[in-house]
Design a protein around this motif. Structure first.
Motif, PDB file in Angstrom:
ATOM      1  N   VAL A   1      25.622  21.873  20.459  1.00 16.18           N
ATOM      2  CA  VAL A   1      26.647  21.668  21.481  1.00 16.18           C
ATOM      3  C   VAL A   1      27.879  21.074  20.818  1.00 16.18           C
ATOM      4  N   LYS A   2      29.049  21.510  21.275  1.00 15.58           N
ATOM      5  CA  LYS A   2      30.291  20.941  20.750  1.00 15.58           C
ATOM      6  C   LYS A   2      31.279  20.744  21.889  1.00 15.58           C
ATOM      7  N   ARG A   3      32.215  19.835  21.660  1.00 14.23           N
ATOM      8  CA  ARG A   3      33.308  19.651  22.615  1.00 14.23           C
ATOM      9  C   ARG A   3      34.290  20.791  22.413  1.00 14.23           C
ATOM     10  N   TYR A   4      34.733  21.352  23.521  1.00 12.90           N
ATOM     11  CA  TYR A   4      35.709  22.430  23.434  1.00 12.90           C
ATOM     12  C   TYR A   4      37.076  21.820  23.153  1.00 12.90           C
ATOM     13  N   THR A   5      37.799  22.415  22.238  1.00 14.06           N
ATOM     14  CA  THR A   5      39.184  22.021  21.974  1.00 14.06           C
ATOM     15  C   THR A   5      40.071  23.227  22.243  1.00 14.06           C
ATOM     16  N   LYS A   6      41.307  22.965  22.568  1.00 12.30           N
ATOM     17  CA  LYS A   6      42.211  24.016  23.024  1.00 12.30           C
ATOM     18  C   LYS A   6      42.728  24.928  21.913  1.00 12.30           C
ATOM     19  N   THR A   7      41.948  25.233  20.940  1.00 10.22           N
ATOM     20  CA  THR A   7      42.420  26.130  19.893  1.00 10.22           C
ATOM     21  C   THR A   7      42.576  27.542  20.429  1.00 10.22           C
TER      22      THR A   7
ATOM     23  N   ALA B   1      41.033  27.977  38.712  1.00 12.58           N
ATOM     24  CA  ALA B   1      41.787  26.712  38.804  1.00 12.58           C
ATOM     25  C   ALA B   1      40.946  25.544  38.301  1.00 12.58           C
ATOM     26  N   TRP B   2      39.655  25.522  38.647  1.00 10.10           N
ATOM     27  CA  TRP B   2      38.793  24.431  38.181  1.00 10.10           C
ATOM     28  C   TRP B   2      38.615  24.480  36.667  1.00 10.10           C
ATOM     29  N   MET B   3      38.480  25.685  36.114  1.00 13.01           N
ATOM     30  CA  MET B   3      38.353  25.803  34.663  1.00 13.01           C
ATOM     31  C   MET B   3      39.655  25.415  33.981  1.00 13.01           C
ATOM     32  N   ASP B   4      40.785  25.832  34.540  1.00 12.65           N
ATOM     33  CA  ASP B   4      42.080  25.452  33.965  1.00 12.65           C
ATOM     34  C   ASP B   4      42.241  23.933  33.930  1.00 12.65           C
ATOM     35  N   ARG B   5      41.821  23.265  35.004  1.00  8.34           N
ATOM     36  CA  ARG B   5      41.918  21.803  35.048  1.00  8.34           C
ATOM     37  C   ARG B   5      41.029  21.170  33.980  1.00  8.34           C
ATOM     38  N   ALA B   6      39.821  21.689  33.819  1.00 12.96           N
ATOM     39  CA  ALA B   6      38.928  21.161  32.786  1.00 12.96           C
ATOM     40  C   ALA B   6      39.522  21.399  31.394  1.00 12.96           C
ATOM     41  N   LEU B   7      40.142  22.556  31.192  1.00 11.96           N
ATOM     42  CA  LEU B   7      40.784  22.848  29.906  1.00 11.96           C
ATOM     43  C   LEU B   7      41.937  21.884  29.652  1.00 11.96           C
ATOM     44  N   ASP B   8      42.718  21.600  30.688  1.00  7.80           N
ATOM     45  CA  ASP B   8      43.844  20.669  30.541  1.00  7.80           C
ATOM     46  C   ASP B   8      43.378  19.264  30.200  1.00  7.80           C
ATOM     47  N   GLU B   9      42.204  18.887  30.720  1.00  6.12           N
ATOM     48  CA  GLU B   9      41.688  17.535  30.524  1.00  6.12           C
ATOM     49  C   GLU B   9      40.771  17.414  29.312  1.00  6.12           C
ATOM     50  N   ASP B  10      40.519  18.531  28.602  1.00  5.89           N
ATOM     51  CA  ASP B  10      39.597  18.528  27.452  1.00  5.89           C
ATOM     52  C   ASP B  10      38.226  17.981  27.831  1.00  5.89           C
ATOM     53  N   GLU B  11      37.719  18.418  28.966  1.00  2.42           N
ATOM     54  CA  GLU B  11      36.441  17.922  29.458  1.00  2.42           C
ATOM     55  C   GLU B  11      35.443  19.061  29.599  1.00  2.42           C
ATOM     56  N   ILE B  12      35.146  19.706  28.463  1.00  2.00           N
ATOM     57  CA  ILE B  12      34.211  20.831  28.450  1.00  2.00           C
ATOM     58  C   ILE B  12      33.318  20.703  27.229  1.00  2.00           C
ATOM     59  N   LEU B  13      32.026  20.886  27.451  1.00  2.00           N
ATOM     60  CA  LEU B  13      31.069  21.011  26.356  1.00  2.00           C
ATOM     61  C   LEU B  13      30.586  22.451  26.357  1.00  2.00           C
ATOM     62  N   VAL B  14      30.450  23.039  25.165  1.00  2.00           N
ATOM     63  CA  VAL B  14      30.005  24.430  25.055  1.00  2.00           C
ATOM     64  C   VAL B  14      28.866  24.518  24.053  1.00  2.00           C
ATOM     65  N   LEU B  15      28.003  25.502  24.261  1.00  2.00           N
ATOM     66  CA  LEU B  15      27.006  25.809  23.249  1.00  2.00           C
ATOM     67  C   LEU B  15      27.725  26.468  22.074  1.00  2.00           C
ATOM     68  N   ASN B  16      27.237  26.254  20.876  1.00  2.00           N
ATOM     69  CA  ASN B  16      27.898  26.781  19.683  1.00  2.00           C
ATOM     70  C   ASN B  16      28.119  28.282  19.715  1.00  2.00           C
ATOM     71  N   ASP B  17      27.233  29.020  20.377  1.00  2.00           N
ATOM     72  CA  ASP B  17      27.409  30.476  20.439  1.00  2.00           C
ATOM     73  C   ASP B  17      28.184  30.907  21.690  1.00  2.00           C
TER      74      ASP B  17
END
Length: 137
Positions: free
Chosen positions: A40-46, A82-98
């Motif tokens: 698991v990793k924190r999503y960054t806005k790359t 809209a909910w995903m955009d807000r999470a992206l703006d706040e950097d509050e997403i964890l993703v599986l590596n794949d």
């Protein structure tokens, strides 16, 4: 859409009320900071991958917004986008590596709340939810 809050049971058999579900909010007190699992990793806005939005839509497959016959698929997707955009703006997403699963969350003080939680169709049934629960409980 109207939310009704009551300490007493409500008569949802009234034909004017379309009862779709009961909202449940999952929260966790943040006592000890835990390291992320290696999968698991924190999503960054790359890069914003379309798969994140696909996962967001999958997370709502059984939600009141998807099963409500008064809402169109387009309206449902607009809300989840809209909910995903807000999470992206706040950097509050964890993703599986794949990129086959994700969870959005928010932190207020010492408490975290889960927003959207999804695992891609092809990865369902492999106990990812259980693994995340055991790791973060």
């Amino acid at each position: 859409m109207v939310y009704l809050f009551s300490n007493d049971p409500l008569d949802t058999h009234d034909p004017r009320i379309l009862y779709l579900n009961k909202k449940v909010v999952f929260k966790k007190d943040l006592k000890d900071k835990k390291e992320l699992d290696h999968q698991v990793k924190r999503y960054t806005k790359t890069v914003v991958l379309p798969s994140l939005y696909s996962l967001a839509f999958q997370s709502g497959a059984y939600s009141r917004f998807h099963v409500d016959p008064r809402l169109t698929q387009q309206e449902f997707e607009k809300m989840y986008t809209a909910w995903m955009d807000r999470a992206l703006d706040e950097d509050e997403i964890l993703v599986l590596n794949d990129w086959s699963g994700m969870v959005t969350y928010s932190v207020e003080g010492k408490e975290a709340s889960i927003g959207l939680l999804a695992v891609a169709n092809e990865k369902r049934g492999l106990a990812w939810g259980l693994l995340w629960y055991m790791r973060w409980r």
